[in-house]
Structures are given as C-alpha cells and as structure tokens.
Design an enzyme around this catalytic site. Structure first.
Site, mmCIF file in Angstrom:
data_model
loop_
_atom_site.group_PDB
_atom_site.id
_atom_site.type_symbol
_atom_site.label_atom_id
_atom_site.label_comp_id
_atom_site.label_asym_id
_atom_site.label_seq_id
_atom_site.Cartn_x
_atom_site.Cartn_y
_atom_site.Cartn_z
ATOM 1 N N GLU A 334 24.045 48.893 33.216
ATOM 2 C CA GLU A 334 25.014 48.444 32.063
ATOM 3 C C GLU A 334 24.294 47.699 30.884
ATOM 4 O O GLU A 334 24.701 46.883 30.471
ATOM 5 C CB GLU A 334 26.313 47.895 32.733
ATOM 6 N N GLU A 440 28.905 56.152 41.299
ATOM 7 C CA GLU A 440 30.009 55.248 41.407
ATOM 8 C C GLU A 440 31.381 56.043 41.071
ATOM 9 O O GLU A 440 32.258 55.727 39.996
ATOM 10 C CB GLU A 440 30.195 53.993 40.567
HETATM 11 O O1 G3I Z 1 33.146 37.965 47.852
HETATM 12 C C1 G3I Z 1 34.283 37.324 47.541
HETATM 13 C C2 G3I Z 1 35.265 36.712 48.642
HETATM 14 O O2 G3I Z 1 34.279 36.076 49.441
HETATM 15 C C3 G3I Z 1 36.519 36.041 48.155
HETATM 16 O O3 G3I Z 1 37.299 35.732 49.190
HETATM 17 C C4 G3I Z 1 37.157 36.880 47.291
HETATM 18 C C5 G3I Z 1 38.372 35.872 46.510
HETATM 19 O O4 G3I Z 1 38.855 36.310 45.354
HETATM 20 O O5 G3I Z 1 36.387 37.033 46.135
HETATM 21 C C6 G3I Z 1 35.199 37.998 46.356
HETATM 22 O O6 G3I Z 1 34.416 38.273 45.415
HETATM 23 C C7 G3I Z 1 34.991 39.319 44.722
HETATM 24 C C8 G3I Z 1 33.988 40.684 44.903
HETATM 25 O O7 G3I Z 1 34.355 41.671 44.153
HETATM 26 C C9 G3I Z 1 34.026 41.334 46.275
HETATM 27 O O8 G3I Z 1 34.865 41.633 46.623
HETATM 28 C C10 G3I Z 1 34.920 39.103 43.264
HETATM 29 O O9 G3I Z 1 36.149 38.177 43.004
HETATM 30 C C11 G3I Z 1 35.234 40.371 42.257
HETATM 31 O O10 G3I Z 1 35.105 39.919 40.862
HETATM 32 C C12 G3I Z 1 34.137 41.494 42.721
HETATM 33 O O11 G3I Z 1 34.749 42.389 42.018
HETATM 34 C C13 G3I Z 1 33.545 43.446 41.926
HETATM 35 C C14 G3I Z 1 33.052 43.848 40.475
HETATM 36 O O12 G3I Z 1 32.249 44.946 40.486
HETATM 37 C C15 G3I Z 1 32.686 42.475 39.695
HETATM 38 O O13 G3I Z 1 31.934 42.875 38.570
HETATM 39 C C16 G3I Z 1 34.043 44.818 42.609
HETATM 40 O O14 G3I Z 1 34.493 44.662 43.962
HETATM 41 C C17 G3I Z 1 33.073 45.975 42.292
HETATM 42 O O15 G3I Z 1 33.644 47.178 42.874
HETATM 43 C C18 G3I Z 1 32.978 46.218 41.085
HETATM 44 O O16 G3I Z 1 31.646 47.188 40.905
HETATM 45 C C19 G3I Z 1 31.176 47.333 39.628
HETATM 46 C C20 G3I Z 1 29.505 47.796 39.772
HETATM 47 O O17 G3I Z 1 28.892 46.880 40.367
HETATM 48 C C21 G3I Z 1 29.022 48.180 38.370
HETATM 49 N N1 G3I Z 1 29.788 49.451 37.660
HETATM 50 C C22 G3I Z 1 31.205 48.790 37.675
HETATM 51 C C23 G3I Z 1 31.836 48.830 38.934
HETATM 52 C C24 G3I Z 1 33.171 48.371 38.912
HETATM 53 O O18 G3I Z 1 33.561 47.088 38.037
#
Ligand code: G3I
Length: 517
Positions: A334, A440
């Site tokens: 990105e 993705e």
């Molecule tokens: O891991 C912690 C967990 O321990 C905690 O309990 C929880 C509490 O809220 O948070 C968890 O972290 C979260 C993480 O996902 C794991 O689930 C974060 O808050 C959350 O912000 C994070 O979101 C991820 C996102 O990227 C962040 O940028 C999504 O799961 C993930 O699907 C998404 O993936 C991205 C790709 O990397 C790049 N392309 C776009 C795609 C979608 O946004």
C-alpha cells in the site's frame, strides 16, 4: 408586513426546534466524563477522567490497548460515530475508532474511522458502522504504530440518523453441512494456481476451522501476525541497542505467528508472508533514535541498516525453523496514496526517501531463500488513477530485477468496482510481465438476504472467470478470511463461509464459476 415577519420568525423557531428534536432523537450516546469514566474501561491499559472532563489513557504497550465501552447496537442499524482525540508526545499520530464484536465464541475486529492528530491539537475522527449479528460490541479508540502513546478522548458520539430497527428475533440454529462433503477449492484449482485464505492466530485452536483450512486451501496468509507490529521486538531492540550501541539493531520474535507456521508445516501447506514494509501497523519507535519516541528520527543510513537487520533476522528464523514453508512475501504494501497516486506520506518516505521501495526489494532479495516470490501488494487497483500510480511504481522496481510479482488485494463490494474495471486492471498489470496474485479477496453486500448472496455469488464468479483467463500468470488466489464473522468487514458478509462454516452461494460460485449465469 409585521404579521408576515412575526409568522416567519415563529416558523424559524419551529424549524430550529424540530431539527433539535430530530438530532436528539438520532443521538444514541454522547460521552460524559464530568463525573467519572462513563462506562469506559481500559483494554490492556489504564483509563482515568481528567480535571478537564476528558478521558486519559496510559500504561499502553500495544496499539489495541485502548479506552473501550460496551454498546448495545441493533443488527442492521446504521450508526455514525465520532470522537475527538489529542496527544502531546509525537508530531503526528494515527488513530482509529475500531469495534471488537463477538459471535460464535470468536472475537473479531473492524476498523471504522481513521484520523491523524497533530501534537497538542484536538482532532475529530468520524466513521460509520452498520451493525452485524453479534452478541457483544465494544467500540474503542486505538493507535496505529504507537503502542505506548498516552492520549485523551472526549465527545465520543454515536448517532443513528435513520433510526434503529427493531431487534430481530433469535433465529433457529443453522444446519451445519459437513465440510468434508464439499468440493475442494485447492483441488479444483490445482494446476492453475494455489487457493488460500488469510487466517488469524485464534483459528488454529478451533477444530472446525482447522478442518476447513486443510480441506479447502493449500496456502495461508497470517492476517496480522507477520506484520511489523507483531514481529518487531521493540523492547528487545532497545535493550540490545543500549548494550551494544548499535543503532541498526532490529530484534524480532514470532510469538503470534507460530500457531499458523506450525499448522502449515504440519499439514504441508504453503504460507504467504504479509508484510515487510508498510506505513501502517509498524511501531513508530522503529524510526526513532534509541527506539525512543522522545528522540529524533534516525538517519537514512541507520534506517536502511535497521531494515536490513529486520529482514535478515526474519528470513534467518523462518529458514531455520520452517524451511520452505513461506513461499512468497509482500515486501511492500500500500505505498501508493489514493489522492496523489504517488508515494504516500509515511515514515519510510520521510526517513529513507523516494527510493525506499527499491531498497526494500533489494534487501529482501539479498536475504530471501532462492525462489521466494517477492511482491508489491496494493488495493483499489481497479481505479484508473490508482492503477496509473501502481504501474508507475512497478516500472521503477522492475528494472532492478528484485520484484517478482504484484498482489491485487481486491477488497470489493458486489456493486463496485465493475467487472470490466477489474479486467482492465488485471490486463494492465499482467502486461508488465510480473507473476500475479490475488492476495485479499472479499466482496461485501448490504445484508445477508438470499438476493444479496445471489448477487455476491455472481460477482465472485465473474472475478474468478477473469483470473482463470490469466491462470498462466496467477500464482495464487486468496480470500481475506475464513468465515463472515471473522472478517475485518464482518457486518457486510463478504466471504465464502458463514459463521458455522456453512458454504454460501459465493463458495459454490468460486468452485464452479460457469454454473453462475
Ligand atoms: O491483536 C489484538 C488483540 O490482542 C486484542 O484483543 C484486540 C482488541 O481490540 O485487538 C487486536 O488487534 C486487532 C488486530 O486487527 C487483530 O485482530 C486490531 O485492533 C485491529 O486494528 C486489526 O485490524 C486489522 C487491520 O488490517 C489493521 O490494519 C484486520 O484484522 C486485518 O484484516 C486488516 O488487514 C489489512 C491488510 O493487512 C492490508 N490490506 C487491507 C486489510 C484490511 O484492512
């Protein structure tokens, strides 16, 4: 004349009152920190009200350590969210409003609003959310790349301008179809390309999800567990730097990624690595002298040294413990900005300069095992301006000979972009001669009605037809998640399986695109 004036004034007052009533009716919640924390609690952090009636969060060590609060959100309700945030530590800090929701015993997350707060300035984040079918929903405010930053929030507001629907009666449990009786996507596409999915760490402790993965997929991407915020050991690096005085130190650990890596190794599955260099989910301390936020940014040379050690240590660990398992990497993710269609503002650009993508691929090539597919990965490739920017970047990388592939993220909606736009994008990038991946894939719909799922299935089938036409260049096709409630866009039902691992019409459309007209 006077009567008309009086009439107009009365009309204005009535209109203003009516608007106020409408707004009041739409407001579900506004935070009030005048007496206490108003139901907000620390998610792995401490929260406390301040004398100015704001909420301060301290004691954080991960980005998700945050102020959070339970909300009763009705399935199908469309909510507008906003909050003001303020921090006093770094020049600018990226924040998100996120939601943690649970269904079928699994907690999943969606990021709903983004914003950047300059030092000392109150900044408003705004976003929206259509509630899905969840047992519990917690809204929280988190950082990206600043796991130890202290910050304040105030005026957290939730409104539902269109009103809130009646809660749905509880539905009878769904019929669970045996996963082993389904056609297998990895078998159907064997000989064309690998078929896979993103998976989070918690999937590997759930037998049904393990069975789904081994029966359907031959490649997995860790959804978050190989990102820099999971891999870079900030405290370990800081300590080692203090011992050795070497500013290029970059210690790594694989605590979060191990469940997926072990599962893939045990089951003979491939792994796609996501991601080495990204503006997001990268600890801010990585870019500061001494790994200390209060110190200045490091020099270009130091940063390149850190990046080299980071990538070298990752490759060494994986090669030693999981030889041959990680077959490809998103070296860079990105990098193209949606507005300027050229390199987005990021710490990488500021500290290293415009050639940071080239340097990242050069280092990755130096340390990746021979044969590893090194990719650039981005979203919105089907949008004309973004596509131009992506092609421009690829054309600066290709002559160096260190990039092998391009990853189309394809986070789409069943209504956008059009299938023709996707075909044009695939043909344009394919013409550069790179290997290709769909990294993705997911396709959102507005609700889980039969009509929506039929429309979604048709879109998936049409996308698959394009990929099959270019199968000789596609290395892998991966969906971004196993089941709808596990998706980062869970409330829009974007995947192939529902929460009980039942296949949706979209699954059968992907398995046999020609069966969908
Ligand atoms: O891991 C912690 C967990 O321990 C905690 O309990 C929880 C509490 O809220 O948070 C968890 O972290 C979260 C993480 O996902 C794991 O689930 C974060 O808050 C959350 O912000 C994070 O979101 C991820 C996102 O990227 C962040 O940028 C999504 O799961 C993930 O699907 C998404 O993936 C991205 C790709 O990397 C790049 N392309 C776009 C795609 C979608 O946004």
């Amino acid at each position: 004349m006077r009567t008309i004036l009086v009439f107009l004034v009365v009309l204005c007052i009535l209109a203003a009152t009516a608007t106020a009533f409408a707004d009041d009716a739409a407001t579900i919640y506004t935070s009030d920190f005048s007496k206490g924390t108003d139901g907000w609690y620390g998610r792995g952090a401490q929260v406390a009200r301040t004398a100015d009636a704001t909420l301060m969060t301290t004691g954080r060590s991960s980005d998700w350590n945050s102020p959070g609060r339970n909300f009763d959100l009705v399935e199908g309700g469309k909510y507008e969210l906003s909050v003001e945030v303020r921090q006093d530590t770094v020049d600018s800090a990226a924040f998100m409003i996120s939601i943690a929701h649970s269904a079928f015993g699994a907690e999943t997350y969606e990021n709903l609003a983004h914003g950047t707060a300059k030092k000392g300035e109150w900044t408003t984040l705004k976003g929206s959310y259509t509630a899905g079918a969840f047992d519990q929903s917690v809204l929280y405010v988190e950082t990206t790349g600043l796991p130890s930053l202290d910050f304040e929030i105030r005026n957290f507001t939730v409104t539902a301008p269109g009103g809130v629907p009646e809660p749905k009666p509880t539905e009878p449990p769904m019929v669970i179809e045996a996963v082993e009786n389904l056609p297998s996507l990895k078998e159907i596409y064997a000989g064309k390309f690998d078929f896979g999915s993103a998976a989070p760490f918690f999937a590997f402790s759930q037998p049904k999800l393990r069975e789904l993965m081994t029966s359907q997929f031959n490649i997995l991407t860790p959804e978050n567990e190989l990102k820099p915020d999971a891999v870079l050991d900030v405290e370990g690096s800081k300590k080692r730097l203090q011992e050795t005085g070497d500013e290029t130190t970059a210690e790594v650990h694989f605590d979060s990624a191990k469940p997926l890596l072990d599962f893939a190794k045990e089951n003979g599955m491939k792994v796609h690595g996501h991601v080495l260099v990204w503006h997001s989910q990268t600890p801010e301390a990585f870019f500061h002298e001494g790994y200390d936020l209060s110190k200045p940014l490091v020099s270009r040379e130091t940063m390149l040294g850190r990046l080299e050690n980071y990538i070298k240590n990752i490759m060494a660990y994986l090669n030693e413990n999981y030889p041959g398992t990680v077959v490809s990497w998103d070296v860079l993710n990105e990098a193209i900005d949606d507005g300027s269609n050229w390199l987005r503002k990021s710490n990488w650009l500021t500290v290293v300069g415009e050639d940071y993508p080239n340097r990242a691929f050069e280092i990755a090539r130096k340390y990746a095992p021979e044969g590893t597919l090194l990719c650039y990965n981005d979203y919105n490739t089907a949008i004309a301006g973004k596509l131009r920017g992506i092609v421009k970047l690829l054309n600066t990388l290709i002559p160096d000979g260190n990039i092998d592939g391009y990853g189309f993220q394809m986070h789409h909606a069943a209504t956008f972009p059009s299938i023709q736009q996707i075909r044009t994008a695939v043909e344009t990038v394919a013409a550069l001669g790179l290997r290709l991946r769909v990294s993705e894939l997911d396709v959102t719909v507005g609700n889980n009605s039969e009509a929506s799922f039929t429309m979604q299935a048709k879109y998936y089938a049409d996308v698959m037809k394009i990929l099959i036409d270019h199968a000789d260049q596609f290395e892998a096709v991966e969906v971004w998640g196993l089941t709808d409630p596990m998706s980062w866009r869970a409330s829009q039902f974007p995947l192939l399986f529902d929460g009980s691992c039942n296949p949706k019409p979209a699954f059968f459309a992907v398995a046999d695109p020609d069966s969908v007209q």
